[in-house]
Each structure stands twice: as structure tokens, then as C-alpha cells.
Write a protein that holds these residues in place. Structure first.
Motif, PDB file in Angstrom:
ATOM      1  N   GLY A  37      55.213  20.206  95.172  1.00 39.85           N
ATOM      2  CA  GLY A  37      54.134  21.124  94.817  1.00 39.85           C
ATOM      3  C   GLY A  37      54.106  21.528  93.353  1.00 39.85           C
ATOM      4  N   LYS A  38      54.943  20.920  92.538  1.00 36.28           N
ATOM      5  CA  LYS A  38      55.000  21.235  91.105  1.00 36.28           C
ATOM      6  C   LYS A  38      54.392  20.076  90.312  1.00 36.28           C
ATOM      7  N   GLY A  39      53.680  20.412  89.257  1.00 35.18           N
ATOM      8  CA  GLY A  39      52.999  19.414  88.450  1.00 35.18           C
ATOM      9  C   GLY A  39      53.937  18.640  87.534  1.00 35.18           C
ATOM     10  N   VAL A  40      53.485  17.475  87.131  1.00 35.26           N
ATOM     11  CA  VAL A  40      54.235  16.649  86.191  1.00 35.26           C
ATOM     12  C   VAL A  40      54.475  17.448  84.914  1.00 35.26           C
ATOM     13  N   GLY A  41      55.700  17.432  84.441  1.00 36.44           N
ATOM     14  CA  GLY A  41      56.079  18.167  83.241  1.00 36.44           C
ATOM     15  C   GLY A  41      56.740  19.498  83.509  1.00 36.44           C
ATOM     16  N   THR A  42      56.744  19.945  84.773  1.00 37.35           N
ATOM     17  CA  THR A  42      57.430  21.186  85.142  1.00 37.35           C
ATOM     18  C   THR A  42      58.929  20.930  85.148  1.00 37.35           C
ATOM     19  N   VAL A  43      59.665  21.735  84.402  1.00 33.79           N
ATOM     20  CA  VAL A  43      61.112  21.565  84.280  1.00 33.79           C
ATOM     21  C   VAL A  43      61.785  22.924  84.348  1.00 33.79           C
ATOM     22  N   PHE A  44      62.924  22.961  85.025  1.00 31.64           N
ATOM     23  CA  PHE A  44      63.765  24.150  85.051  1.00 31.64           C
ATOM     24  C   PHE A  44      65.135  23.780  84.509  1.00 31.64           C
ATOM     25  N   ILE A  45      65.643  24.610  83.607  1.00 32.30           N
ATOM     26  CA  ILE A  45      66.987  24.481  83.060  1.00 32.30           C
ATOM     27  C   ILE A  45      67.790  25.665  83.589  1.00 32.30           C
ATOM     28  N   GLY A  46      68.926  25.375  84.191  1.00 32.57           N
ATOM     29  CA  GLY A  46      69.806  26.429  84.685  1.00 32.57           C
ATOM     30  C   GLY A  46      71.033  26.548  83.803  1.00 32.57           C
ATOM     31  N   VAL A  47      71.507  27.781  83.638  1.00 35.01           N
ATOM     32  CA  VAL A  47      72.711  28.048  82.851  1.00 35.01           C
ATOM     33  C   VAL A  47      73.607  28.983  83.650  1.00 35.01           C
ATOM     34  N   ALA A  48      74.891  28.622  83.746  1.00 35.74           N
ATOM     35  CA  ALA A  48      75.876  29.485  84.402  1.00 35.74           C
ATOM     36  C   ALA A  48      77.044  29.670  83.442  1.00 35.74           C
ATOM     37  N   SER A  49      77.397  30.924  83.209  1.00 37.68           N
ATOM     38  CA  SER A  49      78.488  31.253  82.282  1.00 37.68           C
ATOM     39  C   SER A  49      79.182  32.509  82.781  1.00 37.68           C
ATOM     40  N   PRO A  50      80.242  32.938  82.110  1.00 38.68           N
ATOM     41  CA  PRO A  50      80.875  34.198  82.509  1.00 38.68           C
ATOM     42  C   PRO A  50      79.913  35.381  82.427  1.00 38.68           C
ATOM     43  N   GLN A  51      78.841  35.253  81.646  1.00 38.44           N
ATOM     44  CA  GLN A  51      77.866  36.343  81.518  1.00 38.44           C
ATOM     45  C   GLN A  51      76.871  36.373  82.667  1.00 38.44           C
ATOM     46  N   GLY A  52      76.858  35.333  83.496  1.00 37.70           N
ATOM     47  CA  GLY A  52      75.931  35.297  84.617  1.00 37.70           C
ATOM     48  C   GLY A  52      75.213  33.969  84.726  1.00 37.70           C
ATOM     49  N   VAL A  53      74.219  33.957  85.602  1.00 38.92           N
ATOM     50  CA  VAL A  53      73.462  32.739  85.886  1.00 38.92           C
ATOM     51  C   VAL A  53      71.994  33.033  85.661  1.00 38.92           C
ATOM     52  N   GLY A  54      71.284  32.086  85.046  1.00 37.85           N
ATOM     53  CA  GLY A  54      69.856  32.253  84.815  1.00 37.85           C
ATOM     54  C   GLY A  54      69.161  30.920  84.732  1.00 37.85           C
ATOM     55  N   SER A  55      67.832  30.968  84.729  1.00 41.68           N
ATOM     56  CA  SER A  55      67.052  29.737  84.608  1.00 41.68           C
ATOM     57  C   SER A  55      65.859  29.969  83.707  1.00 41.68           C
TER      58      SER A  55
END
Length: 167
Positions: free
Chosen positions: A114-132
Motif C-alpha cells: 500500500g506504499k508508493g514507489v520511493g517510500t523509504v523508512f530508515i530506522g536507528v537504534a542506539s543507547p539513546q533510543g529507537v526512531g525512524s
């Protein structure tokens, strides 16, 4: 080409920053299928900071190796910020790294989950927490993958700066 231009320069900066900070990195890649890890490994000295990586193209690998909850994958599909976060955290844990970085998205030619071409998610996990972080890239399949790699390296550099020097 992924090894040229800005990507190589950013990867060199990431590797140098991680080494100076005494921090280690792990990757979890779906959309980029190893481009982020390869960009880092192309940099001399990367063995001092790159713990390893997982190419998790299939949901079964995302769940089985990286620990992405199957319920999450069933509910939202693989192209989602929460999935990117779980992938990054899974890479960090599986490779015993200080920071995990992940990529998931749609390079095309067709939409996915259901997501269009070019949709990208980058995830980051570190001691400071997790985000995207969500991106919308234009171009063909290879261009979208290269842009995602560059974005992941930039997010990794920012995460290294946030974590700072290991005490």
C-alpha cells in the motif's frame, strides 16, 4: 554508482567518526540489500567499527533473525516506520553493536504494502533510543536504492554524533 560521490564521502566520515568515538555499527537492510554495509566496508578501517549486517528482504527473515514482531508485519506490512525501528534494534542486538541502522521501502517498479514507489523508512537504534525517518525519493529503482543508502549513512552519522564518545 553507489561507491562514488557523496555516498563514499559520507561512508568515510561515518567510519572515521565511529572509530574516533569507539562505537560499533550493525545494519539491517531490506530495500538496499546490503548497499549500506558495502559502502561502509569499502572504507579502509571499517573493520574497527562495522560489526555485521543482515539482508532481510523477506518478512520471515525480518521476524526470525531480527525479531520484528510477526503481528506488526501482518498489520502494517514491511514498509513502515515501526518495522524499520524493530529491524534496527534487531541488528543492534544480533550483532552486539552500539548502533543499528535499517532500511525498508519500495524501490519499484510497483507499489508494495500500500506504499508508493520511493517510500523509504530508515530506522536507528542506539543507547539513546529507537526512531525512524520517512522519505519519499524519485527516480528509477537503482536511484531510489542509492538515495536510501545515502540517507541511511547520513542518519547513521547523526546517530554517532548523538551517542558521542564511549566512556
Amino acid at each position: 554508482m553507489i561507491s562514488g560521490g557523496g555516498t563514499a564521502e559520507t561512508a568515510t566520515t561515518v567510519v572515521g567518526t565511529a572509530i574516533r568515538s569507539g562505537l560499533t555499527v550493525a545494519t539491517a537492510e531490506s530495500l538496499t540489500a546490503g548497499l549500506v554495509a558495502a559502502a561502509l566496508a569499502n572504507t579502509p578501517g571499517a573493520s574497527a567499527m562495522l560489526q555485521g549486517g543482515v539482508v532481510a528482504y523477506q518478512n520471515s527473515v525480518k521476524a526470525g533473525i531480527l525479531g520484528v514482531p510477526e503481528e506488526l508485519l501482518a498489520a502494517v506490512g514491511s514498509v513502515d516506520g515501526g518495522v524499520a525501528e524493530a529491524m534496527a534494534d534487531g541488528a543492534r542486538r544480533a550483532c552486539a553493536a552500539d548502533i543499528g541502522i535499517s532500511t525498508t521501502g519500495v524501490a519499484g517498479p510497483e507499489p508494495h504494502d500500500g506504499k508508493g514507489v520511493g517510500t523509504v523508512f530508515i530506522g536507528v537504534a542506539s543507547p539513546q533510543g529507537v526512531g525512524s525517518f520517512e522519505y519519499s525519493f524519485d527516480g528509477d529503482r537503482q536511484s531510489i536504492r542509492e538515495q536510501a543508502c545515502e540517507a541511511a549513512l547520513a542518519r547513521l552519522l547523526a546517530a554517532l554524533s548523538d551517542v558521542g564518545y564511549r566512556s
